[in-house]
Structure formats: structure tokens, C-alpha cells
Design a protein around this motif. Structure first.
Motif, mmCIF file in Angstrom:
data_model
loop_
_atom_site.group_PDB
_atom_site.id
_atom_site.type_symbol
_atom_site.label_atom_id
_atom_site.label_comp_id
_atom_site.label_asym_id
_atom_site.label_seq_id
_atom_site.Cartn_x
_atom_site.Cartn_y
_atom_site.Cartn_z
ATOM 1 N N ASN A 96 2.094 -19.175 39.561
ATOM 2 C CA ASN A 96 2.153 -18.158 40.630
ATOM 3 C C ASN A 96 2.270 -18.764 42.031
ATOM 4 O OD1 ASN A 96 -0.478 -19.038 40.155
ATOM 5 N ND2 ASN A 96 -1.408 -17.190 40.987
ATOM 6 N N PHE A 97 1.673 -19.957 42.216
ATOM 7 C CA PHE A 97 1.831 -20.682 43.487
ATOM 8 C C PHE A 97 2.207 -22.135 43.140
ATOM 9 C CE2 PHE A 97 -0.630 -17.045 44.850
ATOM 10 C CZ PHE A 97 -0.076 -16.754 46.090
ATOM 11 N N PHE A 104 -12.438 -22.137 48.482
ATOM 12 C CA PHE A 104 -11.850 -21.047 47.693
ATOM 13 C C PHE A 104 -12.351 -21.210 46.265
ATOM 14 C CE2 PHE A 104 -8.704 -18.954 45.120
ATOM 15 C CZ PHE A 104 -8.115 -17.972 45.906
ATOM 16 N N LEU A 161 2.056 -24.272 54.194
ATOM 17 C CA LEU A 161 0.597 -24.189 54.039
ATOM 18 C C LEU A 161 0.102 -25.315 53.118
ATOM 19 C CD1 LEU A 161 -1.671 -22.270 55.050
ATOM 20 C CD2 LEU A 161 -1.564 -21.173 52.822
ATOM 21 N N ASN A 170 1.290 -24.462 46.354
ATOM 22 C CA ASN A 170 -0.070 -24.387 46.890
ATOM 23 C C ASN A 170 -1.117 -24.909 45.900
ATOM 24 O OD1 ASN A 170 -2.728 -23.065 47.300
ATOM 25 N ND2 ASN A 170 -1.768 -22.087 49.057
ATOM 26 N N LEU A 171 -0.980 -24.512 44.630
ATOM 27 C CA LEU A 171 -2.042 -24.873 43.678
ATOM 28 C C LEU A 171 -2.006 -26.363 43.316
ATOM 29 C CD1 LEU A 171 -2.147 -21.539 41.676
ATOM 30 C CD2 LEU A 171 -3.680 -22.311 43.490
ATOM 31 N N ARG A 191 -3.485 -28.182 46.364
ATOM 32 C CA ARG A 191 -4.953 -28.153 46.457
ATOM 33 C C ARG A 191 -5.561 -29.273 45.617
ATOM 34 N NH1 ARG A 191 -6.784 -21.804 45.736
ATOM 35 N NH2 ARG A 191 -5.451 -20.964 47.372
ATOM 36 N N VAL A 220 -1.429 -12.872 42.147
ATOM 37 C CA VAL A 220 -2.321 -13.664 42.990
ATOM 38 C C VAL A 220 -3.730 -13.454 42.442
ATOM 39 C CG1 VAL A 220 -3.113 -14.088 45.350
ATOM 40 C CG2 VAL A 220 -0.840 -13.130 44.969
ATOM 41 N N CYS A 221 -4.463 -14.549 42.236
ATOM 42 C CA CYS A 221 -5.769 -14.377 41.579
ATOM 43 C C CYS A 221 -6.742 -13.579 42.441
ATOM 44 C CB CYS A 221 -6.352 -15.729 41.206
ATOM 45 S SG CYS A 221 -6.359 -16.887 42.566
ATOM 46 N N SER A 264 -7.740 -17.080 51.937
ATOM 47 C CA SER A 264 -7.329 -18.392 51.419
ATOM 48 C C SER A 264 -6.801 -19.231 52.580
ATOM 49 C CB SER A 264 -6.243 -18.174 50.368
ATOM 50 O OG SER A 264 -5.645 -19.396 50.036
ATOM 51 N N ARG A 277 2.244 -8.576 47.447
ATOM 52 C CA ARG A 277 2.689 -9.938 47.754
ATOM 53 C C ARG A 277 2.776 -10.730 46.450
ATOM 54 N NH1 ARG A 277 0.114 -15.051 49.859
ATOM 55 N NH2 ARG A 277 -1.886 -14.280 49.144
HETATM 56 O O1 LIG Z 1 -1.086 -17.799 49.684
HETATM 57 S S1 LIG Z 1 -2.518 -17.898 49.675
HETATM 58 O O2 LIG Z 1 -3.146 -16.698 50.281
HETATM 59 O O3 LIG Z 1 -2.961 -19.105 50.375
HETATM 60 C C1 LIG Z 1 -3.094 -18.027 48.047
HETATM 61 C C2 LIG Z 1 -4.002 -17.124 47.567
HETATM 62 C C3 LIG Z 1 -4.436 -17.237 46.252
HETATM 63 C C4 LIG Z 1 -3.965 -18.252 45.459
HETATM 64 C C5 LIG Z 1 -4.454 -18.390 44.037
HETATM 65 O O4 LIG Z 1 -3.861 -17.444 43.187
HETATM 66 C C6 LIG Z 1 -3.079 -19.160 45.953
HETATM 67 C C7 LIG Z 1 -2.628 -19.046 47.267
#
Ligand SMILES: O=S(=O)(O)c1ccc(CO)cc1
Ligand SMILES: NC(=O)c1ccc[n+]([C@@H]2O[C@H](COP(=O)([O-])OP(=O)(O)OC[C@H]3O[C@@H](n4cnc5c(N)ncnc54)[C@H](O)[C@@H]3O)[C@@H](O)[C@H]2O)c1
Length: 480
Positions: A153-154, A448, A106, A157-158, A161, A284-285, A442, A279
Motif C-alpha cells: 500500500n505504501f 507510529f 516524505l 514509505n514503509l 521506515r 491505509v492502515c 503519520s 486516499r
Molecule cells: O502517507 S502517510 O500518511 O504518511 C501513511 C499513513 C499510513 C501508512 C501505513 O499504512 C503509511 C503512510
């Protein structure tokens, strides 16, 4: 599984020996040290910021098409290495490997989307109101070197972004990933550099979070600050950025409500809720926290929810059977216990879980609390862990009021089979992302971001790119 040797990327060079000492990186599933992370000293932070200043000049000179091609090549490299990067992610963060693979792929999609958006950073021509003007245009230009701070936490992904949008817009970056999970970000940074981002335009540092952020935000080379993390830290960094009138994007915490309507498909709502709640062990925020259930069906829902929570298989993320991994670090365990003890002391019922699991690693049992008083900590602050709160309601108006009662507004969800109720809830819920009959809010193509104290600005979608630009009014008159 292999974990890489960690290095910082400062002023065009990977560095394993740094002036700020080093700290251990821990596997949260075993509590064992898996690597040592070099930490940057102040001189190295200054080097990174100065490099970003030079890198910005090189990077912004490239055409949008060139930037797009380089970023798409980076996305391709991330995709090709998805399994390796995911293994590193699971080792340092703990989530199940399949979730890590999804997160990394992703992340590549996010980079692709922002790369394409770089080519669509359109301006507009405005008819002039006076004579002698050849063109009067509104254009967008990159804001400048960005200091980016991401949590644990990610870990893919973070950073993806922030790196994708900043670089697509033509900005350079100094990124500080969480010290708990630096390996994933290091591999992403490597992919961007290998794809052709100029070495000085992309720096990665680690250190004491407060010292690094304070130093970089004050540094004159930095034009914009982008932070993901808690509301409390977001306010501090936002204030510091504001003192310099520097641009600030904050993706902060939430406290997402879920309204289950009387007419909802309960079994679908419950199955989706359990998957979304637990999950990433609830870290997850936009994770659902407060579940508002019609009083007439509260008993039925609570029983089924507890049964499903108890059935979740906890274990190391490297085990294919695992459904919920450990929390990211030891402080999270202590925090979960404080949330549970406070709620119970104030009269809430603990329906299941509520304690650290009896095994090595930072595991906390999936926890369900019912009837938590509004003044309990779990009803006011984001638990950021595997804790669900079930609350009965009598009327939909009352449920909506309760859902909107907190000063946060990141995610909000509802389940109903009635189209009118779906629209009503879609409008009434005060949040940046509202999901009706689903939790998937997301997506790379969608903005987001939070309302109220949950944040300022958005990431991803077309909006994500705009926050890394400044607007310029450009008027060209007829030469005399
Ligand atoms: O995995 S995701 O649903 O794309 C996702 C959701 C929230 C966040 C921020 O905490 C990161 C990724
Ligand atoms: N919005 C999110 O995605 C997100 C992610 C992680 C944590 N959080 C929030 O943080 C809370 C606690 O997490 P924690 O126990 O790791 O606590 P924490 O506040 O120490 O750390 C949270 C994150 O913020 C960073 N951070 C902390 N102080 C900072 C500073 N002064 N400058 C720059 N970065 C800083 C940390 O490195 C970490 O990545 C959670 O309860 C949750 O509300 C939110």
C-alpha cells in the motif's frame, strides 16, 4: 512511463536470474503485465542472510556520524529521483502520481530524521552503589541483522521506515517488499547502496511471502523481525519470532473510528473525512472506517458524504485528473464485494457504490454503508479499501464506547470545536495515534504504532530507532 528491469540484491550483487522462478508484476489500472520479478530460492535466501551477518559487522563498526552522513546522502538521492521513483510506484501500485511524489519525498524525510537520530542514541551514566567502579553506563547497541517485510500500500514509505531506522541504528537488513510492488523498493535500495551502505549490509529478496518469512525468521543470522501487514499474518510471524526469542515489531491493521461531535464544523469535518477515507483507495492502515455522527445530524451528514463520494474521479494514477486509483490487486476487489454483501445481508443500508467499476483495472466504487450491525464483517474486520460506514449515536459516552469496542487501536479521530471535549476525546480514545480535528497522524518525527492487536512497537520518531537496539549495562571497575 518506464518501468525498470527488476532484480534482487543478494550478497552484494544485483541478480536478474534466480533459482525461484519469476512472477508477473501487474499494472492495477490496466491489468497488464509490466515486468517480471525474479524470485529467490532457498539457497539465495541463505546467501542473503549470511551476507547480512557479514554486512552487520562492517556497518556497526562505522561511527554514528558516518552512518548519518551516508543515510543523508541516500535521502538526497531519493529526493533527486522522486519523480522517477513515483512513476514506478504509480505504475505498480495505482495511486495518483501526485500522491506517489508526496510519498517518495516524505520517505526521504523519514530517512533524514532517522539519520540525525543516529547521532542522538544517547546512553546514561548511573552513580554506582559500590566502591571501586569507574563508570556504570547504560548504552544502546544495534540488535543485529533484521528481516523486514513490507506490504504494497505504501511501496516507498514503509520500506523507508524500516530501512532508515535499522540502518541508522547500525543494523544490516534483508528486506522483502510486496511482490506486487517491488520496483519502488528496488530503487530505494539502490539509493542506499549508491550512497555508501556496504553492499552486504543491505539485501532485497522476493518470493513466496510465507516461505521467505519462515526461512528468514528461522535463520540463525537474523536477530530481529519487522513486519507491516495484516493482524493475522503479524500474529503468525510474531509467534515464529518468539519461538527463537527474536525481537519483533509489528505494524498491523486498524479499524479507525471518527467521532464527529455535535459542535464540530461539519463542512470542515466532512471535507477532511472524504480526503482521508478515499486516499490511496482506502488502503491505509490508519484510514478512517467507522464514522460516528450525532443522530440529530445523521441525515444531513449522510447526504453530503454520499454526494462527495460519488463526485470522486476514479481513474489511472497516471492521469492528473484522478482522485482515486484502483485497488492494488485482484483479490482486494473480491474482498470488498464480500464486505458489502455481508453488511447488506445483515440489514445495513448501501448508500452508494458497492461494486466493481465497469472498466478495466481493479477499480471499486467509493462505497458508503449506513447502520451496519455490530456483527457485520465490515464492523469487525478492516476492509482496507474504499468503504466508509456511517453510524448514528445519541450520547458522546456511547460514541466513545463504540469507538473503543474493537480489539484494534491504530488510528482514532474526532472533530469538535470545544477544547475540553478535544482533551477528553484525546484521552479516552484507545489508539496509538489520535487525531483531533485532523487526520495527519503519520509524520517522520512522530512515533507510529498500534495498541491492542494493531501492533507491537513503533516506527518513525525517536522511538522508531530504539526498537532496533538492545540495552547493555556496561560497568567498568578500577583495575586491581
Ligand atoms: O502517507 S502517510 O500518511 O504518511 C501513511 C499513513 C499510513 C501508512 C501505513 O499504512 C503509511 C503512510
Ligand atoms: N498494515 C498495513 O499497512 C497493511 C498493508 C497491506 C495489507 N494489510 C492487510 O492485509 C490484508 C489483506 O491484504 P492482501 O489481500 O494483500 O493479503 P495478504 O495477507 O496476502 O498480504 C498482505 C501483505 O502481507 C504479506 N504477507 C502475507 N503473508 C505473509 C507471510 N506469511 N509472511 C510475510 N509476509 C506475508 C504480503 O506479501 C502482503 O504484503 C488487508 O485487508 C489489510 O488488513 C495491511
Amino acid at each position: 512511463m518506464d518501468y525498470p528491469e527488476l532484480a534482487l540484491h543478494i550478497a552484494g550483487r544485483w541478480r536478474t536470474q534466480t533459482q525461484g522462478g519469476r512472477r508477473a508484476v501487474i499494472d492495477p489500472a490496466t491489468e497488464e503485465t509490466i515486468a517480471h520479478l525474479p524470485l529467490a530460492g532457498r539457497e539465495e535466501l541463505a546467501e542473503a542472510a549470511e551476507a547480512a551477518r557479514r554486512g552487520f559487522i562492517q556497518w556497526r563498526a562505522k561511527s554514528a556520524l558516518e552512518r548519518c552522513n551516508i543515510l543523508r546522502a541516500a535521502a538526497q538521492k531519493i529526493r533527486e529521483q522522486a519523480k522517477t521513483i513515483a512513476q514506478v510506484l504509480t505504475l505498480e501500485q495505482g495511486k495518483p502520481l501526485a500522491e506517489s511524489v508526496r510519498e517518495v519525498t516524505l520517505s526521504a524525510d523519514i530517512v533524514d530524521f532517522q539519520a540525525e537520530e543516529a547521532k542522538r542514541l544517547y546512553g546514561r551514566l548511573v552513580p554506582p552503589r559500590v566502591e571501586g567502579i569507574l563508570s556504570q553506563a547504560v548504552v544502546r547497541r544495534p540488535v543485529g541483522p533484521v528481516a523486514a517485510f513490507t506490504p504494497w500500500n505504501f511501496p516507498a514509505n514503509l520500506p523507508a521506515r524500516k530501512l532508515a531506522s535499522a540502518l541508522a541504528a547500525g543494523c544490516s537488513v534483508v528486506i522483502k517488499p510486496a511482490e506486487e510492488t517491488p520496483g519502488t523498493c528496488m530503487l530505494l535500495v539502490r539509493a542506499f547502496l549508491d550512497a555508501g551502505v556496504p553492499p552486504e549490509a543491505l539485501n532485497m529478496v522476493c518470493g513466496d511471502p510465507a516461505e521467505v518469512s519462515s526461512f528468514l525468521i528461522d535463520h540463525p543470522a537474523i536477530a530481529k523481525v519487522s513486519f507491516t501487514g495484516s493482524v493475522a499474518v503479524g500474529k503468525l510471524l510474531g509467534e515464529q519470532a518468539a519461538r527463537h526469542v527474536k525481537r519483533f515489531t509489528g505494524e498491523l491493521g486498524g479499524h479507525a473510528p471518527v467521532i464527529v461531535c455535535e459542535d464540530a464544523d461539519f463542512s470542515f469535518a466532512l471535507k477532511s473525512s472524504i480526503a482521508a477515507k478515499f486516499r490511496n483507495a482506502g488502503q491505509v492502515c490508519a484510514s478512517p472506517i467507522r464514522f460516528y455522527i450525532p443522530r440529530s445530524r445523521f441525515g444531513e451528514w449522510s447526504e453530503a458524504f454520499v454526494q462527495a463520494a460519488r463526485a470522486l474521479r476514479m481513474g489511472p494514477g497516471t492521469d492528473a485528473a484522478t482522485q482515486m486509483g484502483p485497488l492494488a490487486h485482484a483479490r482486494r476487489i473480491e474482498d470488498m464485494q464480500r464486505f458489502v454483501d455481508d453488511a447488506v445481508e445483515r440489514g445495513a443500508q448501501l448508500l452508494c457504490g458497492g461494486q466493481r467499476a465497469q472498466r478495466p483495472g481493479y477499480f471499486f466504487e467509493p462505497t458508503v454503508i449506513a447502520n451496519a450491525p455490530p456483527d457485520s464483517r465490515v464492523m469487525r474486520q478492516e476492509p482496507f479499501g474504499p468503504i466508509a460506514v456511517l453510524q448514528p449515536y445519541d450520547t458522546l459516552d456511547e460514541a466513545i464506547d463504540s469507538a473503543n469496542a474493537l480489539p484494534y487501536g491504530l488510528g482514532a479521530y474526532a472533530f469538535t470545536r470545544d477544547l475540553h471535549t478535544a482533551h477528553r476525546l484525546g484521552e479516552a480514545l484507545e489508539a496509538g495515534m489520535v487525531g483531533i480535528n485532523h487526520f495527519g497522524v503519520s509524520q517522520p518525527e512522530m512515533p507510529f504504532g498500534g495498541w491492542k492487536e494493531s501492533g507491537i512497537g513503533q516506527e518513525m520518531g525517536a522511538e522508531g530507532l530504539l526498537h532496533y537496539t538492545e540495552v547493555k549495562t556496561l560497568t567498568v571497575g578500577v583495575p586491581a
